[in-house]
Design a protein around this motif. Structure first.
Motif, PDB file in Angstrom:
ATOM      1  N   SER A   1       0.863  -1.186   0.000  1.00 35.57           N
ATOM      2  CA  SER A   1       0.000   0.000   0.000  1.00 35.57           C
ATOM      3  C   SER A   1       0.899   1.237   0.000  1.00 35.57           C
ATOM      4  CB  SER A   1      -0.847   0.012   1.283  1.00 35.57           C
ATOM      5  OG  SER A   1      -1.363   1.300   1.539  1.00 35.57           O
TER       6      SER A   1
ATOM      7  N   ASP B   1     -16.510  -2.259   3.903  1.00 36.58           N
ATOM      8  CA  ASP B   1     -15.660  -1.311   3.178  1.00 36.58           C
ATOM      9  C   ASP B   1     -16.052  -1.273   1.702  1.00 36.58           C
ATOM     10  OD1 ASP B   1     -13.551   0.382   2.659  1.00 36.58           O
ATOM     11  OD2 ASP B   1     -11.996  -0.992   3.338  1.00 36.58           O
TER      12      ASP B   1
ATOM     13  N   ASP C   1     -14.521   4.333   9.813  1.00 38.21           N
ATOM     14  CA  ASP C   1     -13.094   4.132   9.567  1.00 38.21           C
ATOM     15  C   ASP C   1     -12.719   4.928   8.325  1.00 38.21           C
ATOM     16  OD1 ASP C   1     -10.527   3.095   9.448  1.00 38.21           O
ATOM     17  OD2 ASP C   1     -11.152   1.157   8.655  1.00 38.21           O
TER      18      ASP C   1
ATOM     19  N   SER D   1      -8.195   7.591   3.136  1.00 42.10           N
ATOM     20  CA  SER D   1      -7.963   8.572   2.062  1.00 42.10           C
ATOM     21  C   SER D   1      -8.550   9.941   2.365  1.00 42.10           C
ATOM     22  CB  SER D   1      -8.594   8.064   0.755  1.00 42.10           C
ATOM     23  OG  SER D   1      -8.140   6.787   0.424  1.00 42.10           O
TER      24      SER D   1
END
Ligand SMILES: O=C(O)c1ccccc1NCC(=O)[C@H](O)[C@H](O)COP(=O)(O)O
Length: 201
Positions: free
Chosen positions: A32, A124, A172, A175
């Motif tokens: 990531s 998510d 949560d 970005s």
């Protein structure tokens, strides 16, 4: 409202996250733009007071590897992102940290927190950590139960509205609190926590 700030990479990120009153902080340990190594994660975890949940975030590695990394960092929870089966959670169940099951919402997704033995569930976007928004109204067809967090494209500007639609136990973000990919914006971190708790501007 439980608030997790994810993808922290620096000491100052951690200091600010604690100042904001966030309930949990996440450290990405696998591939990531936000990836940090285990040694740095361990140093950052050591800075976090006991009342803030520390979470190691992984994807695309075996449960055994994930467990080993989480142990080295000293985190209190391990977030398994993606398609980890029930057996992976069973394999990690005896280790001294809690488990977070992170998944996108599909037609077959089991949205009962604890269904895989996890303490927390995270629903998510299909591309974790992308900042992409998704159609959270779909949650109404298959409402999650228990301690579940909403993620995926949240930001200080959108989080209050998303909470009112999805009614999660927690939220949560990664970005939406960055100035550029992988770089946390400390002002936006503060704004996000305030907005999630209904104290935004
Ligand atoms: O952040 C990443 O790049 C990442 C990589 C691999 C697995 C998980 C990852 N992130 C998880 C999170 O940051 C959050 O749980 C969540 O996906 C929020 O993402 P965002 O849409 O960027 O707010």
């Amino acid at each position: 409202m439980f608030v997790k700030l994810c993808g922290l990479r620096t000491e100052s990120d951690v200091t600010v996250a604690i100042e904001t009153g966030a309930d949990a902080v996440g450290f990405v340990l696998t591939s990531s733009p936000r990836q940090i190594d285990v040694d740095l994660a361990a140093r950052l975890v050591a800075e976090v007071p006991a009342d803030v949940l520390t979470v190691a975030v992984v994807r695309g590695i075996t449960a055994a590897e994930a467990g080993e990394m989480a142990l080295k960092t000293g985190v209190r929870a391990l977030q398994l992102h993606g398609d980890y089966p029930r057996e992976s959670f069973d394999e990690l169940a005896e280790l001294p940290f809690g488990l977070v099951r992170a998944t996108a919402l599909g037609p077959e997704t089991d949205v009962r927190t604890g269904a895989f033995g996890e303490e927390l569930l995270l629903i998510d976007s299909p591309v974790a950590g992308s900042g992409e928004q998704w159609d959270i109204t779909r949650l109404a067809e298959n409402p999650p139960t228990g301690k579940w967090m909403l993620a995926g494209g949240l930001s200080p500007e959108t989080v209050a509205g998303a909470i009112s639609v999805a009614r999660p136990w927690g939220v949560d973000v990664s970005s939406g609190i960055e100035s550029s990919r992988g770089v946390k914006d400390h002002g936006r971190m503060r704004e996000f926590v305030l907005a999630a708790r209904g104290q935004g501007l």
